[in-house]
Enzyme design. Sequence first.
Site, PDB file in Angstrom:
ATOM      1  N   ASP A   1       0.855  -1.192   0.000  1.00 35.26           N
ATOM      2  CA  ASP A   1       0.000   0.000   0.000  1.00 35.26           C
ATOM      3  C   ASP A   1       0.889   1.239   0.000  1.00 35.26           C
ATOM      4  O   ASP A   1       1.804   1.370   0.807  1.00 35.26           O
ATOM      5  CB  ASP A   1      -0.890  -0.013   1.248  1.00 35.26           C
TER       6      ASP A   1
ATOM      7  N   ASP B   1      -3.647   2.373  -5.390  1.00 37.33           N
ATOM      8  CA  ASP B   1      -2.353   2.368  -4.700  1.00 37.33           C
ATOM      9  C   ASP B   1      -2.108   1.105  -3.897  1.00 37.33           C
ATOM     10  O   ASP B   1      -1.226   1.070  -3.049  1.00 37.33           O
ATOM     11  CB  ASP B   1      -2.250   3.578  -3.763  1.00 37.33           C
ATOM     12  N   GLU B   2      -2.876   0.064  -4.156  1.00 28.42           N
ATOM     13  CA  GLU B   2      -2.847  -1.044  -3.207  1.00 28.42           C
ATOM     14  C   GLU B   2      -3.177  -2.371  -3.867  1.00 28.42           C
ATOM     15  O   GLU B   2      -4.069  -2.443  -4.709  1.00 28.42           O
ATOM     16  CB  GLU B   2      -3.901  -0.666  -2.154  1.00 28.42           C
TER      17      GLU B   2
HETATM   18  N1  DCP Z   1      -8.758   8.352  -1.184  1.00 22.20           N
HETATM   19  C1  DCP Z   1      -9.875   9.132  -1.415  1.00 22.20           C
HETATM   20  N2  DCP Z   1     -10.887   9.215  -0.474  1.00 22.20           N
HETATM   21  C2  DCP Z   1     -10.781   8.527   0.699  1.00 22.20           C
HETATM   22  C3  DCP Z   1      -9.650   7.719   0.949  1.00 22.20           C
HETATM   23  C4  DCP Z   1      -8.636   7.666  -0.022  1.00 22.20           C
HETATM   24  O1  DCP Z   1      -9.979   9.755  -2.472  1.00 22.20           O
HETATM   25  N3  DCP Z   1     -11.766   8.629   1.610  1.00 22.20           N
HETATM   26  C5  DCP Z   1      -7.681   8.314  -2.199  1.00 22.20           C
HETATM   27  C6  DCP Z   1      -6.539   9.254  -1.841  1.00 22.20           C
HETATM   28  C7  DCP Z   1      -5.447   8.388  -1.343  1.00 22.20           C
HETATM   29  C8  DCP Z   1      -5.694   7.073  -2.067  1.00 22.20           C
HETATM   30  O2  DCP Z   1      -7.109   7.012  -2.298  1.00 22.20           O
HETATM   31  O3  DCP Z   1      -4.165   8.914  -1.599  1.00 22.20           O
HETATM   32  C9  DCP Z   1      -5.241   5.886  -1.262  1.00 22.20           C
HETATM   33  O4  DCP Z   1      -5.972   5.795  -0.065  1.00 22.20           O
HETATM   34  P1  DCP Z   1      -5.354   5.267   1.278  1.00 22.20           P
HETATM   35  O5  DCP Z   1      -6.481   5.002   2.199  1.00 22.20           O
HETATM   36  O6  DCP Z   1      -4.422   4.135   0.999  1.00 22.20           O
HETATM   37  O7  DCP Z   1      -4.564   6.505   1.891  1.00 22.20           O
HETATM   38  P2  DCP Z   1      -3.162   7.132   1.512  1.00 22.20           P
HETATM   39  O8  DCP Z   1      -2.409   6.301   0.534  1.00 22.20           O
HETATM   40  O9  DCP Z   1      -3.382   8.539   1.081  1.00 22.20           O
HETATM   41  O10 DCP Z   1      -2.414   7.190   2.906  1.00 22.20           O
HETATM   42  P3  DCP Z   1      -1.797   5.978   3.753  1.00 22.20           P
HETATM   43  O11 DCP Z   1      -0.349   6.277   3.848  1.00 22.20           O
HETATM   44  O12 DCP Z   1      -2.468   6.055   5.082  1.00 22.20           O
HETATM   45  O13 DCP Z   1      -2.106   4.703   3.031  1.00 22.20           O
HETATM   46 CA    CA Z   2      -2.149   4.106   0.801  1.00 22.63          CA
HETATM   47 CA    CA Z   3      -4.826   2.208  -0.077  1.00 22.91          CA
END
Ligand code: DCP
Ligand code: CA
Ligand code: CA
Length: 404
Positions: free
Chosen positions: A9, A104-105
């Site tokens: 992730d 991203d995952e």
């Molecule tokens: N995303 C979004 N709305 C949300 C959650 C996430 O649009 N409610 C989008 C933005 C993030 C991407 O999806 O960058 C990936 O979500 P993640 O939950 O994996 O969060 P991040 O990658 O941003 O942070 P982390 O380091 O906690 O994984």
């Molecule tokens: Ca993420």
């Molecule tokens: Ca994610």
Amino acid sequence: MAQIIIHVDMDAFYASVEIRDNPSLGGKPLIIGSLPKERGVVATCSYEARKYGVHSGMNIKDAYRLCPNGIYMHPDFDKYKAVSAQLHTIWDAYASASEAVALDEAYLDVTEKAGDWDGARQIARMIKQRTRDELHLTCSVGLAYSKTAAKTASEEKKPDGYFEILTPEDFVNLIQDRDVKVLYTVGGSTAEKLYASGIHTVLDIQQRQEEVIRLLGKQGRWITQIACGIDERKVEPYRPEEAKSIGRELTFQKDVDNFELLKDVLFLLALNVENRARRVGLRGRGVTLKLTYADMKSITRSRSPVICDSAVSIRREAVRMLEKVEKRPIRLIGISLYNLTDEEERQMRLESFDDEDQREQEEERKRLFKTLEEHYHLDFEGHLAQLYRAETLHKTAEYMRKHF
Ligand code: DCP
Ligand code: CA
Ligand code: CA
């Protein structure tokens, strides 16, 4: 044979990509989503912004209150989609099957390619290294015997983390004192139900399995299994672009015969679908409207080709179809996008038309929110973030039904 699974992730994905491409943003609280003066939510934010309490899904106004000095930016979905494709090139090299969960995952089945745990550790290291060297981004990797444990492991040491959970015993030892929400299948409303019965930790679930099953039915059975470290699900080869459709439907507690209300509900459904489609970087070239009448007769109506990448455009198409159906009490209403594509169709349209359409859609979006607020006294400033969750959608629609 036992499975060896990696869950990878990306860290603060959208934000990290923007910082990579504009290093002057580095080390600063960066919030990706809406701009403070707009109506919208936080998609994600840099870890610096998280220190202020900002998080994904939060209303942008609240984020601004917590972090007025942050830098606010709109997301660039096409860019993140392109990065996601590059990530897959790296990930797929080490897996016999990969299952994308979001841009991203992914879960990677490395059982064969790794051979044993040491081989898998090496793969994890290489994935992290190549992500850094080739894409200048960091990720968190979890190595485990199951999907649930791998996902838990990748969360454990974020950002730029690595963690392993090699046996069900290790998994249980790690999480048994934690809140039930650590089991990612336990969402807000399920957690509330468990708390109400005095079940707070994973250990409580393990010790009161019969009760959990009685309380939550089939879902309860699954949750008790996970709480005991049991999860034999395979990594299902999957790419978001293979998805056939993205939809959301809603069954009313009481039948609805007011079609003006249904048009408003369609906006709620469209917002939800818009959000999910954007997160996997897809647009629909077709829209389906589904209705079930009070007598259980179901009908669907579809339109294609259309260009649907916003809640306004999705709703617009659905309303056109709704206007042509028989007007009898409705039990269920749903919208889905199909013929999903990640092609840049917008580029094929004339620029001027595009801009004008964009402006019109912006206006319509504002107008629709205003109608919802004025008719139903819904506080969207406060609720927009949660609106993307299915359960809130449900509650909001029921509320509307009562007050119209
Ligand atoms: N995303 C979004 N709305 C949300 C959650 C996430 O649009 N409610 C989008 C933005 C993030 C991407 O999806 O960058 C990936 O979500 P993640 O939950 O994996 O969060 P991040 O990658 O941003 O942070 P982390 O380091 O906690 O994984
Ligand atoms: Ca993420
Ligand atoms: Ca994610």
